[in-house]
Design an enzyme around this catalytic site. Sequence first.
Site, PDB file in Angstrom:
ATOM      1  N   LYS A  53     -21.376 -30.303 -33.979  1.00  0.00           N
ATOM      2  CA  LYS A  53     -22.438 -30.081 -34.770  1.00  0.00           C
ATOM      3  C   LYS A  53     -22.366 -31.233 -35.967  1.00  0.00           C
ATOM      4  O   LYS A  53     -23.189 -32.152 -36.004  1.00  0.00           O
ATOM      5  CB  LYS A  53     -22.683 -28.780 -35.488  1.00  0.00           C
ATOM      6  N   GLN A  97     -21.111 -20.388 -39.460  1.00  0.00           N
ATOM      7  CA  GLN A  97     -20.806 -20.242 -37.920  1.00  0.00           C
ATOM      8  C   GLN A  97     -20.322 -19.022 -37.688  1.00  0.00           C
ATOM      9  O   GLN A  97     -19.340 -18.373 -38.432  1.00  0.00           O
ATOM     10  CB  GLN A  97     -19.577 -21.236 -37.684  1.00  0.00           C
ATOM     11  N   ASP A 120     -30.785 -21.818 -38.044  1.00  0.00           N
ATOM     12  CA  ASP A 120     -30.444 -20.913 -36.895  1.00  0.00           C
ATOM     13  C   ASP A 120     -31.587 -20.063 -36.419  1.00  0.00           C
ATOM     14  O   ASP A 120     -31.396 -19.534 -35.449  1.00  0.00           O
ATOM     15  CB  ASP A 120     -29.050 -20.290 -37.009  1.00  0.00           C
TER      16      ASP A 120
END
Length: 285
Positions: A53, A97, A120
């Site tokens: 990422k 995460q 997200d």
Amino acid sequence: MAQLIDGKGISAQVKERIRQETAEFVKQTGITPGLAVVIVGNNSASRVYVNNKKKACEAVGFRSEEYALPEETTQQELLDLVDKLNRDEAIHGILVQLPLPKQISEDRVIEAISPDKDVDAFHASNVGKIMQGEYRFLPCTPAGVMELLHASGISPAGKECVVVGRSNIVGKPMAMLLLHENGTVTICHSRTKELAEVTRRAEILVAAVGKAKFITADMVRPGAVVIDVGMNRDENGKLCGDVDFDPVAEVASAITPVPGGVGPMTIAMLMQNTLTAAKAQAECR
Ligand code: NDP
């Protein structure tokens, strides 16, 4: 032999478009999109995802900040960091995460992220928007699958679409995006009876199970489009999907490989969401 849907190549095109849009946005506003990536603990798979990422951020011209917290981090410490990032004007997207260590509630943390920075698309208010078909952010992995279909000239409209897996991050939003594009959608899970009979109906079959080579050739309708979301390790420790690739490729009309299929698209969609967030926040200033 099925046509290979090249996620690596398609994601490179998407990232190039985002890079150009970002350069234009920076020129017009002086604002560089910023993504904060928070990782807690020592999960090696998470480490790889976070590094990918960060690399993608650099490639498209974003600023990325990484917060690597120790395994023993408390829920309050993580919530305090999220709160600080929510208020940081240089940060437009926040990604925590998953999975998190067991002392931390993932739900509490997801709900603490500002919906405007929830790149997200896991926050309940963004999930609600997905249900309504009014997206602020598209859920990254399912959105990546839709991009792969579009780029390959495959429309779900009117087709039998079967999604195997009903997780909040993949299966359910995947089904919703296919539905919004007029697919006739069935969702399967561990309690589905006669799974192979259901999957054999699929003209578009999406596997999001988390079990290596779970979808075998006898479960696939001849000519189906097969999308493999799975990321697993086989008996030799090699990365593989949920689909038994070689035999299924003999039956399907198009198929995504693992690696090089859905995975790179997920990251490209994260970049797209971060740019969307930066643009929306710039308008609010
Ligand atoms: P989850 O473990 O959260 O969900 C798995 C789903 O599969 C569940 O709904 C489960 O059913 C279902 N399932 C399990 N066993 C069976 C079975 N025997 N028959 C039918 N359904 C079954 O996984 P995720 O959705 O988070 O991830 C799925 C896969 O996708 C994983 O390999 C993951 O690593 C990968 N992934 C890949 C990404 C990418 O970028 N390429 C991003 C995110 C995930 P039930 O609900 O009944 O338990």
